[in-house]
Design an enzyme around this catalytic site. Structure first.
Site, PDB file in Angstrom:
ATOM      1  N   GLU B  52      35.626  28.034 -32.768  1.00 19.58           N
ATOM      2  CA  GLU B  52      35.275  26.983 -31.811  1.00 19.58           C
ATOM      3  C   GLU B  52      34.745  25.742 -32.544  1.00 19.58           C
ATOM      4  OE1 GLU B  52      32.028  28.334 -29.416  1.00 19.58           O
ATOM      5  OE2 GLU B  52      32.286  26.816 -27.855  1.00 19.58           O
ATOM      6  N   LYS B 123      37.429  25.188 -22.467  1.00 15.93           N
ATOM      7  CA  LYS B 123      36.477  26.253 -22.192  1.00 15.93           C
ATOM      8  C   LYS B 123      36.069  26.196 -20.722  1.00 15.93           C
ATOM      9  CE  LYS B 123      32.203  27.994 -24.411  1.00 15.93           C
ATOM     10  NZ  LYS B 123      31.311  27.694 -25.555  1.00 15.93           N
ATOM     11  N   CYS B 164      34.826  31.285 -26.829  1.00 15.13           N
ATOM     12  CA  CYS B 164      33.484  31.878 -26.876  1.00 15.13           C
ATOM     13  C   CYS B 164      33.033  32.456 -25.538  1.00 15.13           C
ATOM     14  CB  CYS B 164      32.492  30.851 -27.418  1.00 15.13           C
ATOM     15  SG  CYS B 164      31.049  31.621 -28.205  1.00 15.13           S
TER      16      CYS B 164
END
Lengths: 567, 567
Positions: B52, B123, B164
């Site tokens: 990330e 995300k 994540c």
């Protein structure tokens, strides 16, 4: 009721209670709430409106993650239900929905009447920028609360309840965060006759004017009276300025609370427009800042349990301004100024420091640092053998002063006030663990040029007995850590420096763009480099009172170890 | 493709590139990305997956608010498009949508192939708790990215890209934040054959085991291979541990990257299961912590530009452990230990400090503080006339040591390492501007009992030449700021203290509930009071390396001025 339908404003008196809560002091905050509601009722208010989170104090930060803290609040609400019997009120609380403590929290308002919680509304727009972390704690309400007040006469009033940011309906900003609706519009569409806004909106320079015009525009657009109640008081780095306002359905101010003072102001919704402080123009920015700093200092000390303060007096303008603020915040008899001369200090510095202390009527000590300075150098003589003196020995002096002032703080229980300004802190023209020592950095968000304006303002307030010696204002600024040192040997002229700092810090303007504004490239690069390289000092700085849109501290979160360089 | 449909895993080699980016070092990060992609390609990888935000370094914090920072990233992406020609890669970037810089940002991943950005995914689940502030910077993606890799052979592979937190699908938590969907489930439903997860997941004790079982469960549930690539390296207070993992469709680990080291690991999706470090059980918690502290210290120094370190050696266990960490992080020749004895130090303290320095092969100095201590007291003799000595004079000694160590830091350009542990910092058993001085607090998140375990571990690693003198480990801990002072005069026994602290700090357990666990009420109340009253010290503490679920610092945001009391 359709949006925008013209309503005739009913007669009703509403209390605007801008109290000064202490975070987590549920007993004290309850007592303030009850007293304010009674005071408003005596003046005929049918409803008293309080500020956002008035029961807990704003911001409670990670205390909100403690179940025991939330349980203490819930007990306080139970008590308020009883104690507010006969005085209907809207108060700011935290609401817990469902299981799992620390989750399912809302930033809410509760309408309390006749011993009951009539209704609870939730904040929709959660600020998560600058000093605000509301997404860390809260869920967003899906619709603001429209509720009904049962009036004594048997009639009803439909209220639309919003909380702080709900009013800041910059659709462009919030639409990006997937809030397609405007809470204020929603309240009107759903029948609100009067709009309420409970706020905890911290002071920053010149924010009040834009706030007033924004609120006025909302009232006017929806043709509804709007009551805005703001918290007052200092909580750590934030100072809340109060200045609650009531607007009629034409967007005119019909009542306002004082600036930087707690107060209960009762307004009749049909009252004629009043001239606000802003319109009368009598709160110059220097005066705003002065009041913010006095209140912030006083409240930080009071809420932490300090009754007295100590600070170093260099004879310069920064410590002079802080001393004046401290004398007002603590009372002169509770302030101790200390001159800490070395071989590099001019006799004028010492006499200016003494003169200042006399003018203010504060206690004064002189503690020479030559002895400790010599002994520290002796202690290191072997380790430093063969090395020239450099900035190390300059920092050493500042740090010895820190040791001495902290000793006085420890011995007498005084709060040590740090006197560095924002220009110094930005450029690192200050010594970590030296002049940066202290529990509160009073002017760390005040640029040097504004320190001058403040000093002149403080003197102009009392022309017969100006507190600050003129020579402290007029002499060239110097750290006096070596012979003939002047700030301007290391820094650009302060007017230029401050302008560059403001662009870089407050507006994130790039180096190239600052240069395009007409500044010398080498100077711009030097200044940006200083800002970056000194992040490590600021990370360990004392909490400082925020008065600008972007202060160092909780609202500016820069990494220390990074390599983004524009220079 | 329907959810849960059983797929036969295709043959494909994927590179897992856990690099160590420096925040804002676009040139350096690009170079690392290109080198890693080439290295993976040489080993047959058809695609290399990075962590990330690998291009910017995580966390970039408020640098993300600078337009110039984002523009620099965009230029770096352009460069990467060319340089990654022939080596398809998925990298972590920030994506800007629309106008208005600083707004409309996404935490994103870009698939780059054949000189083009094939696709960009965002995300969905933005962590905004503890050390994470992602709602401050980013908008949430409405659906994770499913994209297609065109393989050399002409076939295709459908990839599901997550970032994540998207994997941390604790539905109870996220459902409350109005995310009704699970990003991983969504990816599978939309046809992903292989699940990728780009992470920047900081180390904390014992997190790895739960992470592995969570990821394994996802792979198994959806019967898809899962590739998890985590950042490695230290950035300020956070240490990222790498330990990337690849799982087959049965949830078995088929490859893993090393802990606390950068690496490129190429995995064949049909590879047989491997024994992971965890399964082999050879990373004891002490060893995990040791590696985290060494890497965190080394990277903080390197990324800030320090090549050497200095620290005070008291002869006690805390400074001994930090010295061992420093010797490994900097090389012993670049570390200077300084004993700073006073009249209150036992001869054993000095000899233990010397002994430690010799064992480690670090430089050693002895600088007595008696001279400065006497002179500081002399300087204050008039101001303190008639007052008894108290904690003021104890703090004074600690602060004089701070002045001396900072002078050595300034003179030689050494990074001063702070040696206080978490138990001290929690209770305020430390002196602000004294032993708290330093650029990095190496063990500020390590409780005292764990310091003992670490010390024993460090010695056990080298039984022939244990670095820490046994007497530093076995003697009763003491600050030696007055005669016969022992920590246990002021604090509860450390095993009890640490247990109470952990409950209060890491789990927010209330006083009553801690007492119910069997602790003495008076002791619990005293400890909680100490935690609260010393918030002001911690606010000015050096950044400390986080190794626990809740460290002091950026992830714990308590007000200083508050009155919530459970005692």
């Amino acid at each position: 009721m359709a949006r925008g339908a013209v309503l005739e404003t009913k007669f009703m008196k509403i209390g605007m209670a801008q109290i000064n809560p202490t975070v987590g002091d549920f007993d004290g905050n309850c007592a303030q709430i009850v007293a304010a509601a009674k005071k408003a009722a005596v003046q005929g208010a049918e409803l008293t409106v309080f500020s956002e989170m008035c029961l807990l104090g704003y911001p409670a930060r990670d205390l909100l993650e403690k179940p025991a803290f939330l349980e203490a609040q819930d007990r306080a609400i139970e008590r308020l239900r009883d104690e507010l019997r006969g005085t209907p009120a809207v108060i700011g609380i935290v609401h817990r929905r469902g299981q799992g403590v620390g989750r399912g929290l809302f930033n809410s308002c509760a309408m309390i009447q006749d011993g009951k919680i009539i209704d609870v509304g939730h904040k929709s727009l959660l600020p998560t920028y600058d000093v605000f972390d509301e997404d860390r704690y809260f869920q967003s309400g899906s619709a603001p609360l429209v509720t009904t007040l049962q009036r004594r006469a048997g009639s009803r009033m439909t209220l639309g309840l919003s909380i702080c940011e709900d009013c800041w309906n910059d659709k462009d900003f919030w639409a990006q965060r997937r809030y397609a609706f405007d809470p204020m519009e929603d309240l009107v569409r759903r029948g609100a006759e009067v709009l309420l806004n409970l706020s905890a909106s911290p002071y920053s320079m010149e924010k009040h004017a834009s706030k007033q015009s924004m609120l006025s525009a909302i009232a006017k657009k929806y043709e509804r009276p709007l009551i805005y109640v703001n918290q007052v008081g200092g909580n750590d780095d934030l100072v809340f300025d109060g200045r609650s306002m009531a607007f009629n359905a034409r967007g005119e101010v019909i009542a306002c609370g004082p600036a930087f003072e707690d107060a209960v102001t009762v307004v009749d919704l049909r009252a004629p427009p009043v001239a606000t402080e802003l319109e009368k123009g009598h709160l110059a920015v220097e005066e705003e800042i002065r009041r913010a700093l006095v209140l912030g200092t006083r409240d930080y000390a009071r809420k932490c349990g300090f009754k007295s303060a100590v600070l170093g007096l260099s004879g310069g303008i920064d410590s002079a301004v802080v001393a004046v603020i401290a004398a007002e915040a603590f009372g002169p008899q509770n302030v101790t100024g200390v001159a800490l001369p070395s071989r590099f200090n001019s006799p004028e510095s010492l006499s200016d420091a003494k003169d200042l202390a006399q003018r203010l009527g504060i206690q004064f000590h002189e503690v020479a640092i030559e002895g400790p300075f010599t002994e520290i150098k002796n202690a290191l003589s072997q380790v430093f053998a063969g090395r020239n003196e450099d900035v190390t020995e300059e920092n050493m002096q500042a740090r010895i002063r820190g040791v001495l002032l902290m000793a006085m703080s420890n011995k007498f229980g005084h709060l040590l006030l740090t006197t560095g300004n924002k220009s110094e802190l930005a450029t690192g023209y200050c010594t970590l663990y030296g002049d940066m020592c202290g529990g509160l950095a009073v002017i760390s968000d005040v640029y040097k040029m504004m320190v001058y304006r403040l000093a002149n303002h403080l003197n102009a307030m009392n022309p017969a007995n100006p507190p600050i010696p003129q020579s402290s204002i007029t002499k060239a600024p110097t750290a006096e850590l070596r012979f003939n040192q002047k700030d301007q040997d290391s820094l650009p002229p302060y007017d230029m420096l401050d302008a560059i700092l403001k662009e870089a810090i407050e507006h994130h303007v790039s180096a190239d763009e600052i240069v395009k504004q007409g500044y010398d490239r080498a100077i711009v690069m030097k200044v940006l480099r200083m800002i970056d390289l000194n992040e490590y000092k600021r990370r360990q700085g004392a909490p400082g009172l925020k008065i600008s849109p972007k202060a160092f501290g909780t609202g500016r979160r820069m990494p220390i170890a990074h390599r983004f360089r524009e220079y």
